[in-house]
Structure formats: structure tokens, C-alpha cells
Design an enzyme around this catalytic site. Sequence first.
Site, short mmCIF file in Angstrom:
data_model
loop_
_atom_site.label_atom_id
_atom_site.label_comp_id
_atom_site.label_asym_id
_atom_site.label_seq_id
_atom_site.Cartn_x
_atom_site.Cartn_y
_atom_site.Cartn_z
N ALA A 208 0.93 -1.04 -0.04
CA ALA A 208 -0.05 -0.18 -0.08
C ALA A 208 0.85 1.41 0.08
O ALA A 208 2.10 1.22 0.32
CB ALA A 208 -0.86 -0.19 1.19
N GLY B 55 0.53 -5.22 0.85
CA GLY B 55 -0.70 -5.25 -0.16
C GLY B 55 -0.38 -5.95 -1.47
O GLY B 55 -1.28 -6.55 -1.93
N GLU C 31 -0.54 -9.51 -0.97
CA GLU C 31 -1.66 -9.74 -0.65
C GLU C 31 -2.66 -9.91 -2.13
O GLU C 31 -3.54 -10.74 -2.05
CB GLU C 31 -2.53 -8.84 0.37
N GLU D 139 4.44 -5.17 7.12
CA GLU D 139 3.44 -4.21 7.69
C GLU D 139 3.77 -3.88 9.05
O GLU D 139 3.88 -3.04 9.61
CB GLU D 139 2.08 -4.62 7.65
C1 3H9 Z 1 0.56 -2.30 3.35
O1 3H9 Z 1 0.76 -2.91 2.42
C2 3H9 Z 1 -0.79 -2.60 4.01
C3 3H9 Z 1 -1.50 -3.60 3.32
O2 3H9 Z 1 -1.51 -4.74 4.16
C4 3H9 Z 1 -2.74 -3.13 2.94
C5 3H9 Z 1 -3.53 -2.57 3.97
C6 3H9 Z 1 -4.98 -2.12 3.52
N1 3H9 Z 1 4.54 3.40 0.14
O3 3H9 Z 1 12.96 2.15 0.15
P1 3H9 Z 1 13.72 2.77 -1.19
C7 3H9 Z 1 9.19 4.86 -1.93
S1 3H9 Z 1 1.84 -1.27 4.03
C8 3H9 Z 1 4.78 4.55 -0.33
O4 3H9 Z 1 14.44 3.99 -1.18
P2 3H9 Z 1 14.80 0.51 -2.13
C9 3H9 Z 1 10.27 5.37 -0.72
O5 3H9 Z 1 9.64 6.33 0.08
C10 3H9 Z 1 3.17 -1.28 2.93
N2 3H9 Z 1 6.23 4.90 -0.89
O6 3H9 Z 1 14.00 1.87 -2.46
C11 3H9 Z 1 11.22 6.01 -1.93
O7 3H9 Z 1 10.56 7.31 -2.14
P3 3H9 Z 1 11.56 8.38 -2.69
C12 3H9 Z 1 3.79 -2.69 3.21
C13 3H9 Z 1 6.98 3.97 -0.92
O8 3H9 Z 1 14.88 -0.04 -3.36
C14 3H9 Z 1 11.22 5.01 -3.08
O9 3H9 Z 1 9.78 4.29 -2.88
N3 3H9 Z 1 5.12 -2.29 2.09
C15 3H9 Z 1 6.75 2.46 -0.62
O10 3H9 Z 1 15.89 0.57 -1.29
C16 3H9 Z 1 12.21 4.03 -3.10
O11 3H9 Z 1 12.24 3.33 -1.93
C17 3H9 Z 1 6.09 -2.11 2.86
O12 3H9 Z 1 6.32 -1.79 4.00
C18 3H9 Z 1 5.45 2.32 -0.06
N4 3H9 Z 1 4.85 1.27 0.39
O13 3H9 Z 1 13.57 -0.59 -1.26
C19 3H9 Z 1 7.49 -1.97 2.02
N5 3H9 Z 1 7.86 1.62 -0.46
O14 3H9 Z 1 12.61 7.96 -3.66
C20 3H9 Z 1 8.09 -0.54 2.06
C21 3H9 Z 1 8.64 2.46 -1.05
O15 3H9 Z 1 10.89 9.65 -2.91
N6 3H9 Z 1 9.10 -0.39 1.10
N7 3H9 Z 1 8.33 3.79 -1.23
O16 3H9 Z 1 12.68 8.53 -1.38
C22 3H9 Z 1 10.52 -0.90 1.33
O17 3H9 Z 1 10.74 -1.97 1.84
C23 3H9 Z 1 11.32 -0.54 0.07
O18 3H9 Z 1 11.19 0.86 -0.34
C24 3H9 Z 1 11.67 -1.64 -1.08
C25 3H9 Z 1 12.74 -0.78 -2.17
C26 3H9 Z 1 12.26 -2.70 -0.51
C27 3H9 Z 1 10.49 -1.79 -1.79
#
Ligand code: 3H9
Length: 692
Positions: A66, A105, A108, A128
Site C-alpha cells: 500500500a 498489499g 496480498e 507491515e
Molecule cells: C501495506 O501494504 C498494508 C497492506 O496490508 C494493505 C492494507 C490495506 N509506499 O526504500 P527505497 C518509496 S503497508 C509509499 O529507497 P529500495 C520510498 O519512500 C506497506 N512509498 O528503495 C522511496 O521514495 P523516494 C507494506 C514507498 O530499493 C522510493 O519508494 N510495504 C513505499 O531501497 C524507493 O524506496 C512496505 O512496508 C510504499 N509502500 O527498497 C514496503 N515503498 O525515492 C516498504 C517505497 O521519494 N518499502 N516507497 O525517497 C520497502 O521496503 C522498500 O522501499 C523496497 C525498495 C524494498 C520496496
Amino acid sequence: MNERGMLVRTERVGEVAVLTIDSPPVNATSHALRSALKKSIDEALLDPAVKAIVLIGAGRGFIAGADISEFDRPRAEPLIPHIIAAIEQGQKPVIAAIHGHALGGGLELSMGCHYRVATAEARLGQPEVKIGLIPGAGGTQRLPRLVGLKLALDMIVGGDPISAKTGLEHGLIDQIIAGDLLPGAIAFAERVMRDRMPLKRVRDLPPPSLPDPDFFTRARGDLLRRKSALTAPQRCIDAVEASLLPFDQGLKREAELFSGIVFGDQSRALRHIFFAERDASKTAAIPAGTPTREIAQVAVIGGGTMGSAIALCCADAGLPVTLIEADAAALDRAMATLRRYYDGAAKRGTAPAEIERRLARITGSTKLAEIGAPDLVIEAVIEDLALKQKIFAELDRAAKPGAILATNTSYLDIDALASVTGRPESVLGLHFFSPATIMRVMEVVRTKKSTGAALATGMAFGRKIRKIPVLVGACDGFVGNRLLTQRGREVERLLAEGVAIPAIDEAMVAFGFPMGPCAAGDLAGLDISYRARKQRGRNLPLADAIVDAGRLGQKTGAGYYRYEPGSRAPIPDREAQRIIDAARGSTAQSAVAPEEIVARVLAAMINEGARILEEGIAERASDIDVIWVYGYGFPAYRGGPMFYADQVGLAALRDRLAQSAERFGDPGLKPAPLLDRLAREGKGFREFVRTS
Ligand code: 3H9
């Protein structure tokens, strides 16, 4: 988004509709993306020419979950469960084709599809919990049905992703695609059609079976033993337990549990830290497109605790490093430290061959002239400006032109170091936190002359050694230690009032720090801050008295506490209290409530944070939060000192500080002008933007 501004692109390959999700950087399911995806799926389901659907992500991965930035607002439909419902109610097979990450998500949604195929390098997870949430789109119900309770609970409570191979072994993935993902996924879809494979709806699978009757009791017990103050892991267990219920009942329970924490303080704070960590690398001081120099070889000057640890960080990240010490005996000691570290790594499971590879990257020498041709030199000798200047002048001669010269000083004048070199533009501070192999943050300190390219290289180096680099300005103590100094002053004041050492520590631990300030001082060695104070003509009479009594902390078996030989467990000690009482000239004890102790200590730190912001030493309040969360163990679920200040309210903080300044006659406690201004304007630090 593609050139036509579409978040989801539909193409037909024979009877297969390929829906490509294209929402950089990570295909997070924002409201706009959910709307586009729902529309595209509905259209494909209605199109008589389409017999199967493949969902695939453009760019680096499938879907990272999400859109975390949307959780502060009420959720707008369609939600992921609505998209899944459309898929499940449809009569056409839908196949998720996963590369990179399928997280939160994203995973999911894929479990709402009938089949999942993935590349071998794909990672699948429900992270999450790391942002204080539980999976909220059916993950706690579908994952246990697919992979069983044990793995599902591990993934949901731990938050770490698994590999596609593990996913395949446990039934989360139906096939690993060896070559290009899309043709492989289309071929899989064609096979589903040709062989009339069933439309597998995970919701129709029977509830998972309990591995043993005590499964959830034990999981809760494990959590309790970890003494975690976090709510989300507990809610994760509750939600996974609900997968034993009929599917729709479990889903309803998940939704209730999710709603119960999504607007809670912990998740808001953890989400703040998620973005703060990423914002820290964006800085106006380094314009976009600034070239970085490649760091292929490093030299570290000084093999003490810090220098050795910095060398280890480099070697662990694959960088060859030369470690220079003053003489053979000191070099032997440094090399012994490195070997001890790797002995520990071996015990923790690192393979012997890997340890040999890492050790082989470190070369020791006693001659500065033998640094080789490093691209970056990090000086980490004792805090003595004259000595450091002498070393910098020598380094300037020994290092190749263009090499960056960095210092790990905690408070000395880096401009004064730069001035003895012929390359002040390439001099900067790289301030590591102790223990440097563990603490994830690193301050990159700019001087008056350091260029954008040098700073960009410092930041890139930080990322390369897996730290979170934060750019800060040069001043006494930079960001982290300036707040630490204020914490030390407030602790001293509490001790002077007769508050017992353990009472202070217990209050800070109850707030969420891993250890209290006095125990942390004992661990770091009290002589270090003592020497730093003396060099700058500062006194903390009570803290000084402990050191003057020969109690330097754990290394001497006594500091604020005493320690049994070979143990790191602090034992409250009458003798330490006696020394403090003698120094303050009183034995009167004072009982200050734990909440008051915490409030006073934090107010002093936050006030310093406000000054730091005003002076431009930190670019934004969240940088200070990142430094304190990852450098000093400020509880992440409280968001860091400046985020916490915004929760408390700046007006209340200002009034508290003004009262304390008067009560203790300490002008240092007067509210910082920025704090006062923001409080008057009804704003928070979050809204502070530097205009110059
Ligand atoms: C969820 O899914 C809830 C569900 O159960 C549904 C409920 C209804 N959202 O980390 P990076 C941005 S909760 C918004 O530097 P990497 C990040 O801010 C979510 N933005 O890259 C950055 O922006 P900027 C569960 C996001 O290659 C850019 O993307 N998911 C999100 O080192 C690059 O990110 C997570 O918790 C997001 N979800 O790592 C996953 N994710 O360039 C969270 C990333 O402006 N994300 N951004 O600074 C991660 O773990 C890492 O970002 C990922 C990539 C491994 C994906």
C-alpha cells in the site's frame, strides 16, 4: 506511469490480457493505482476475447505494498480487497507474475489471484509490522491457508521477506520462471487454459491446521519474553489466530484489528521514520545530478575502537581497506580486535570462507606513506586537533589527487583540519556512532569549503557500507552529540537534586530506550565524555566525580553501576551514590516521578534540536529523528525527539522549558527562539522549512 499517463497498461497477447502496473518508483498501491487496476481488471473480465489475465509490475518489482503516505487519511475505495473480490468472483484465471518485491498489499493482491509465478530473485513478504501495522488486505487469512501457520506467523510477526524458492517449497508460488518473466507467465496462463486447471481461490482452502495446541500461547510467550513495547506484533498474532475461523469471519477480525492500530501513535511514528530515513539522503546541499567519485579503496588512520570498527564496516561491504596504526604493538592490538569480531561473526553463522574473504580485504601498516591509492581516507585517531592537523598535512601529501580526506572527530573544528591541506574542498567529516559496526546512522559533516561532489561521495560511501548517511553542518558536536550533551546536563541536574541513578535509567528505559543514560555511559566508557569535557573547559561535577574515583564504566568493573567480572549487567551500587552525594554535599534523596524525569530530559534535548534547526546544522527536523533513532536508540515507535515534540505540542514544551529555566536559573533551558515562534504560530517542527 507510462507515456500516456496510465498507471495500468493493458495489452493482448493471444487470449491473454497482460495488465502492467506502472507506478514508479515501487508500484505502491495508491488510490489512483487501485482505481486504475480495478477498472482494467473489470474491463478484461468483461472482454469476451480475453480468456486469462496476467498481472505484472513495470520497473523494479511487482508491488511494494500500500502507499504508506496515504494511511494518515481515511481510505478511499476501491481498496485492495475490492480488487481481490473482482478477481475471485470472475470466471477467468488471473496470474500474478512477480519479480523484485511483492510486499504487503502487493503480496496480498497476488494471493487474491488464482496462481502466482515468480522469478528466482523475487522476494515475498508482509512487512507491515515494521511500520506498526498488520496486513490489512486479507494477508493474515490467505497466507496461513497457503503456507501453513508456522511460516505465515514468522513472516507476519517478523516482517522479513522470503525467497521465491522458499515460497515455492511452501505453496505460496506455483512456478519459478527461469527466463524472461512475462513470456513465462503467459505460457503458464496458456497452460492453465489448455489444461483447464481449476480457478484456485485461496479463500476456499480449509483453515490452516494447528501444529500443536499451544502454538499461539507459545508465540505470545515468545513475544512477552522479548519485552517489546510494540503493539503490532501482538495484533499480528491475534489476526493470524483468526485464520482458524471461517474465512469471512477471519477477514472481519483482521479488518477490526487493522483499524485499531492504523491511526495509533506507534504506527504513525514508525511511518514517519520510514519516510524520514529516505528523506535524509535528499539534501539541497547536493544538487540533483552531482557526480560522485567511485570509492574502490579506503584507508583508515587509527585502529582504536572506532577505527577498527570502521575498517570492519568497509571490509564487510566488500571494500579493500588499509588500516594504519602508529606502531607495531598498536597495530597488533587492532588486528586482534578485528579477529575477535570475526570470531563472533563465525559464532553467529558467517561461513569461514566468507570470513577469510573479509579479513583478506584488510591490510595493516604502521606507515602513513603506505596507504596505497585510496579514494577515501578516514582518520580516526584520538581527539587532539594538533595531532589530527599533522596527520591531515601528511595525508594531503600521501593521498592521490582528488582523494577525499575525512575525519571521524566528534566535535573538533573540521575547517581547521581542512585548512592544513591543499584540498579543503575534498575534506569532510564522517562521524560514526558507537559501536560503529552496529549503529546504522552516520553523520556526513560539511565544512565551509566541501564541494557538492565530495558530500555526494560521502553520502554514497555511507550507503555502500549500509549506513543511513545524514548530512549535517560543522559545529561542536554536530547534531547527535549536541542533543547528547543536553541529555547529560539534565541527568546531572537530576542527580544533583538527589534522584537515584537507577531511577533515572529506569524512567528512560520505560520510555523505550534500550538502556538508560547512566548505563549507556558505563558501556561507552565514562572517560571519553570526561576527556571531551575537559578539553573544552566544561564541567559536570557529579559525572566528573565518578571518573575521578577511577570508575570508568564497564571496562573498570565500575562506573555509575558495578559489574561482576565478565558480566555486562549493571548492578546498582551504594558506592557510586556515595561519591555523588559527597560531590553534591548532601545525602537527601528526591523522588521525581518517572514521567517527569523523561519529560525534563527530552525537553532539554528537543530545545537543542530547535537551535540546531535554526542554525541550519540539520536541514530538517526528521534528520534529527533519524540520527537519534539509529544512532542512540531513541525508540523508533516514538518517532524520534522532534516528532515526539510535535505530538506533545510545542506550546506545552515551551512553557515547561520557560518554567525550568527560571526554576533552575539556567539560561540554557530558555525556549529556543524557533521553538517559541513555532509554538506561537501553532505549528510543529514538521512544518519547519529553512528559507535561507
Ligand atoms: C501495506 O501494504 C498494508 C497492506 O496490508 C494493505 C492494507 C490495506 N509506499 O526504500 P527505497 C518509496 S503497508 C509509499 O529507497 P529500495 C520510498 O519512500 C506497506 N512509498 O528503495 C522511496 O521514495 P523516494 C507494506 C514507498 O530499493 C522510493 O519508494 N510495504 C513505499 O531501497 C524507493 O524506496 C512496505 O512496508 C510504499 N509502500 O527498497 C514496503 N515503498 O525515492 C516498504 C517505497 O521519494 N518499502 N516507497 O525517497 C520497502 O521496503 C522498500 O522501499 C523496497 C525498495 C524494498 C520496496
